[in-house]
Write a protein that holds these residues in place. Structure first.
Motif, short mmCIF file in Angstrom:
data_model
loop_
_atom_site.label_atom_id
_atom_site.label_comp_id
_atom_site.label_asym_id
_atom_site.label_seq_id
_atom_site.Cartn_x
_atom_site.Cartn_y
_atom_site.Cartn_z
N ALA A 1 29.07 -96.40 56.30
CA ALA A 1 28.72 -95.27 55.41
C ALA A 1 29.99 -94.63 54.86
CB ALA A 1 27.88 -94.25 56.16
N ILE A 2 30.98 -94.41 55.73
CA ILE A 2 32.23 -93.79 55.30
C ILE A 2 32.96 -94.71 54.31
CG2 ILE A 2 34.51 -93.03 56.10
CD1 ILE A 2 33.02 -92.15 58.72
N HIS B 1 25.69 -102.38 55.93
CA HIS B 1 24.99 -101.09 56.02
C HIS B 1 23.49 -101.28 55.76
CE1 HIS B 1 25.06 -96.66 55.94
NE2 HIS B 1 24.22 -96.72 54.93
N LEU B 2 23.17 -102.12 54.78
CA LEU B 2 21.77 -102.37 54.43
C LEU B 2 21.03 -103.04 55.59
CD1 LEU B 2 19.43 -102.50 52.39
CD2 LEU B 2 20.40 -104.64 51.55
N LEU C 1 26.65 -87.33 57.76
CA LEU C 1 27.95 -87.49 58.41
C LEU C 1 28.46 -86.15 58.92
CD1 LEU C 1 29.61 -90.06 55.97
CD2 LEU C 1 28.91 -90.47 58.33
N ASP D 1 26.65 -85.46 62.05
CA ASP D 1 27.20 -86.30 63.12
C ASP D 1 28.47 -85.68 63.68
OD1 ASP D 1 25.15 -88.08 62.80
OD2 ASP D 1 26.28 -89.42 61.49
N THR E 1 16.56 -100.57 61.43
CA THR E 1 15.97 -99.34 61.98
C THR E 1 14.56 -99.13 61.43
OG1 THR E 1 18.18 -98.40 62.03
CG2 THR E 1 16.36 -96.88 62.30
N THR F 1 19.85 -104.05 45.50
CA THR F 1 20.96 -104.99 45.69
C THR F 1 20.62 -106.37 45.16
OG1 THR F 1 20.25 -105.61 47.92
CG2 THR F 1 21.84 -103.80 47.74
N TRP G 1 24.73 -97.63 65.94
CA TRP G 1 24.93 -96.28 65.41
C TRP G 1 26.32 -96.14 64.80
CZ3 TRP G 1 28.09 -92.06 66.02
CH2 TRP G 1 27.58 -90.82 65.62
N GLY H 1 16.98 -95.44 50.66
CA GLY H 1 17.73 -96.53 51.29
C GLY H 1 17.04 -97.87 51.08
N ARG I 1 15.38 -92.27 53.75
CA ARG I 1 14.92 -93.61 54.13
C ARG I 1 14.33 -94.35 52.94
NH1 ARG I 1 12.16 -95.07 59.79
NH2 ARG I 1 14.32 -94.73 60.36
N GLY J 1 18.13 -101.02 48.77
CA GLY J 1 18.14 -102.38 49.32
C GLY J 1 17.52 -103.36 48.34
N ARG K 1 27.75 -95.66 60.73
CA ARG K 1 28.63 -94.56 60.26
C ARG K 1 29.90 -95.11 59.63
NH1 ARG K 1 23.99 -93.49 62.46
NH2 ARG K 1 23.47 -91.31 62.13
#
Lengths: 131, 143
Positions: free
Chosen positions: A37-38, A85-86, B104, B107, A92, B53, A30, B46, B43, B50, A34
């Protein structure tokens, strides 16, 4: 679903939970997602700007651009954060949708291999252009 | 595996009473909402990024290989099919970028109430479209 839920197994909650592990790796996945991501917020904007600058460029212009040390550094940072990140994100997705233990393990290994090879190919290419 | 399934489906509430654990929404009968739609698109974009890339790696490897290889890859990207794919790539990128900022913020414990979530969702969708169009307008001007 049962109107009156019941547990038929004569084992305690602790006995059932023991050995299943704390979501395998706890907090690390997790947090790493993050952190990357940042890092990718500024790096992806830099990448988008670079792509725009290099649209229609020939190889000499591309090599000249990535040959600048700060561009090489930022591209390598982008490649590191992006592919990490990928891998975390695809992990997940695979864990959510693939349920058999064997097929899940094979998928995760194949995904990791593909992402690692793409990352290495990208990084080696940047280094070859820059050095 | 009956044991594990039993343990995962049934829990106890704060009073110690046995209760069925909540299940994920049943997608066939679940009304799409801004919150669920933006979540699944995060998702989807994302995974699409991917796949994108691969294009990044091809671009860099071609540049490191030969003049001919890089000229070929650049001309493929500049073809109308290449531009269409790159347009989709930038849309997915700006969507994932903007929605990632929302994630974020959540979070950090901010913007969690439903009105704020819906407002930021609409702003995020508008921003990703504006950024994508802006990128291509500027891109064609400098090209």
């Amino acid at each position: 679903m049962d109107k009156n839920p019941k547990i038929t197994v004569m084992r305690s909650q602790l006995g059932r939970a023991r050995g299943l592990g704390a979501a395998k790796s706890g907090f690390h996945h997790w947090w790493a997602q993050r952190v990357t991501a940042i890092a990718l917020l500024p790096l992806s904007l830099y990448f988008v700007a670079s792509v725009m600058i290099l649209s229609g460029a020939d190889r000499a212009a591309m090599a000249g651009y990535i040959g600048q040390p700060w561009n090489a550094v930022l591209f390598l940072a982008l490649i590191g954060a992006l592919f990490y990140h990928l891998a975390l994100g695809l992990q997940t997705v695979i864990e959510d949708y693939i349920h058999g233990e064997a097929s899940k393990l094979v998928s995760l290994l194949a995904m990791r291999a593909a992402v690692a090879l793409l990352a290495l190919a990208s990084a080696v290419s940047v280094l070859k252009l820059a050095l | 595996m009956h044991d594990v399934r039993d343990a995962l489906m049934v829990g106890r509430d704060s009073k110690g009473k046995l209760v069925n654990r909540p299940l994920s929404p049943h997608l066939q009968i679940y009304k799409p909402q801004l919150s669920s739609a933006t979540s699944i698109f995060h998702r989807i974009t994302g995974v699409a990024l991917g796949l994108g890339t691969i294009l990044l790696a091809v671009w860099l490897v071609a540049a490191a290989s030969s003049d001919h290889a890089f000229a070929l890859v650049q001309s493929l990207f500049a073809s109308w099919l290449g531009l269409l794919i790159l347009f989709g790539f930038t849309l997915a990128l700006f969507y994932h970028f903007c929605n990632g900022i929302r994630h974020l913020a959540w979070d950090a414990g901010r913007g969690f109430d439903l009105p704020a979530m819906h407002r930021s969702g609409r702003i995020m969708i508008a921003a990703s479209i504006v950024l994508t169009i802006g990128f291509w307008v500027i891109g064609f001007l400098v090209w």
